[in-house]
Design a protein around this motif. Structure first.
Motif, PDB file in Angstrom:
ATOM      1  N   GLN B 115       0.857  -1.219   0.035  1.00  0.00           N
ATOM      2  CA  GLN B 115      -0.099  -0.039   0.022  1.00  0.00           C
ATOM      3  C   GLN B 115       0.772   1.110   0.149  1.00  0.00           C
ATOM      4  N   ILE B 116       1.646   1.119   0.880  1.00  0.00           N
ATOM      5  CA  ILE B 116       2.623   2.340   0.875  1.00  0.00           C
ATOM      6  C   ILE B 116       3.525   2.547  -0.500  1.00  0.00           C
ATOM      7  N   SER B 119       1.133   4.022  -3.088  1.00  0.00           N
ATOM      8  CA  SER B 119       0.674   5.486  -2.910  1.00  0.00           C
ATOM      9  C   SER B 119       1.679   6.413  -3.348  1.00  0.00           C
ATOM     10  N   ILE B 120       3.145   5.832  -3.009  1.00  0.00           N
ATOM     11  CA  ILE B 120       4.011   6.682  -3.618  1.00  0.00           C
ATOM     12  C   ILE B 120       4.347   6.613  -5.011  1.00  0.00           C
ATOM     13  N   SER B 122       2.177   5.967  -7.409  1.00  0.00           N
ATOM     14  CA  SER B 122       1.223   6.315  -8.089  1.00  0.00           C
ATOM     15  C   SER B 122       1.073   7.946  -8.390  1.00  0.00           C
ATOM     16  N   LYS B 123       1.781   8.881  -7.333  1.00  0.00           N
ATOM     17  CA  LYS B 123       1.809   9.982  -7.367  1.00  0.00           C
ATOM     18  C   LYS B 123       2.408  10.508  -8.572  1.00  0.00           C
ATOM     19  N   HIS B 132      13.731   7.623  -8.108  1.00  0.00           N
ATOM     20  CA  HIS B 132      13.634   6.618  -7.046  1.00  0.00           C
ATOM     21  C   HIS B 132      13.427   7.382  -5.736  1.00  0.00           C
ATOM     22  N   TYR B 133      13.072   6.408  -4.502  1.00  0.00           N
ATOM     23  CA  TYR B 133      12.830   7.106  -3.418  1.00  0.00           C
ATOM     24  C   TYR B 133      13.357   6.164  -2.282  1.00  0.00           C
ATOM     25  N   LEU B 135      12.291   5.674   2.037  1.00  0.00           N
ATOM     26  CA  LEU B 135      11.650   5.900   2.918  1.00  0.00           C
ATOM     27  C   LEU B 135      12.153   5.470   4.271  1.00  0.00           C
TER      28      LEU B 135
END
Lengths: 152, 152
Positions: B115-116, B119-120, B122-123, B132-133, B135
């Motif tokens: 889910q996390i 949500s990221i 699809s932004k 890339h990211y 968290l």
DNA sequence: TTTGTTGCAAAACGTTTGCAGCCTC
DNA sequence: GAGGCTGCAAACGTTTTGCAACAAA
């Protein structure tokens, strides 16, 4: 009731923390806190040191010392974003935001997204007691996208 | 078709990157890449330097140089988690994971949450090209929770 | 042959530490 | 008055840099 982002409110929180942990309430510590809460954006130790020269001169050692205390009581957060210096940011109430970081020029921009916040905050951990989090999105800002396009 | 996590596949990607950017295909660079892709967990420059002594001795300067190239072509990612050394991690295909970091003992644990991720990912950003990211969730691991409880 | 890359060592950098004196408590 | 805190400067550890020799293209 005091505004939760006002300096007075934050000062009270810090005082309470110092008392509870048997640390001393020195003028240096409050001068640093006061300067920090003026920043609207990220700040660095270097900025703090240079910009406090006029108001209340403190040593680097004291700044690092105070920053550690402020981190411990969650009044500020630390960001290591890849530059030379660590960046810090005051914690302001409720609005947790996220960071867009340009991998080419290093520029940092903030954004906030409710769905992302919710998905992270609703996550439950059995063996981990969450206190805060940081989300960094890396990529190219519009300016760098344009510059790379022109190079070709 | 080669397995996307195999060394051969990654080596091809790196070779392609080097050719495209007119960098040289030196044996040092491939030796470093090969050692990096053995790590299942995070690694540091120090680890790489010490552990390569037996196989193919390279200087620190070359390790840093090669790491920069691997970062540029997104074969590894860099994590600044607050310790002395920067930590790196190979990028392995599709499974982006997140990090739980204990603020007391510094231990890092990985987890993954669909889910996390969704949500990221699809932004949509208008002026930002996401590559890339990362968290990072900060808090107390179970061991430190227990130790703090016992101290009281 | 050209010039990017290497290894080595020195330098640079932010951060931490040691210590004498100061000032909260 | 005791001892935590400050400022100063030196020390620290990682990363970067300068340079001569080397080797990929």
């Amino acid at each position: 009731m005091k505004d939760q982002d006002s300096f007075e409110y934050v000062k009270d929180l810090f005082t309470e923390y110092l008392l509870k942990h048997h640390h001393r309430k020195t003028p240096e510590r409050f001068a640093i806190l006061e300067r920090i809460f003026i920043y609207e954006q990220h700040f660095t130790v270097e900025m703090l040191y240079n910009q406090m020269k006029d108001s209340y001169r403190v040593s680097l050692a004291t700044i690092y010392n105070t920053i550690d205390l402020l981190l411990e009581c969650n009044l500020i957060v630390k960001h290591l974003l890849g530059g030379q210096l660590a960046q810090y940011e005051k914690v302001s109430g409720l609005n947790t935001h996220h960071h867009l970081i340009c991998t080419r020029c290093g520029k940092v921009k903030e954004f906030s997204d409710k769905q992302i916040r919710t998905s992270i905050q609703s996550k439950q951990f059995v063996h981990f007691q969450l206190s805060h989090y940081s989300l960094y999105l890396y990529g190219l800002c519009s300016k760098c996208q344009a510059e790379l396009k022109n190079q070709k």
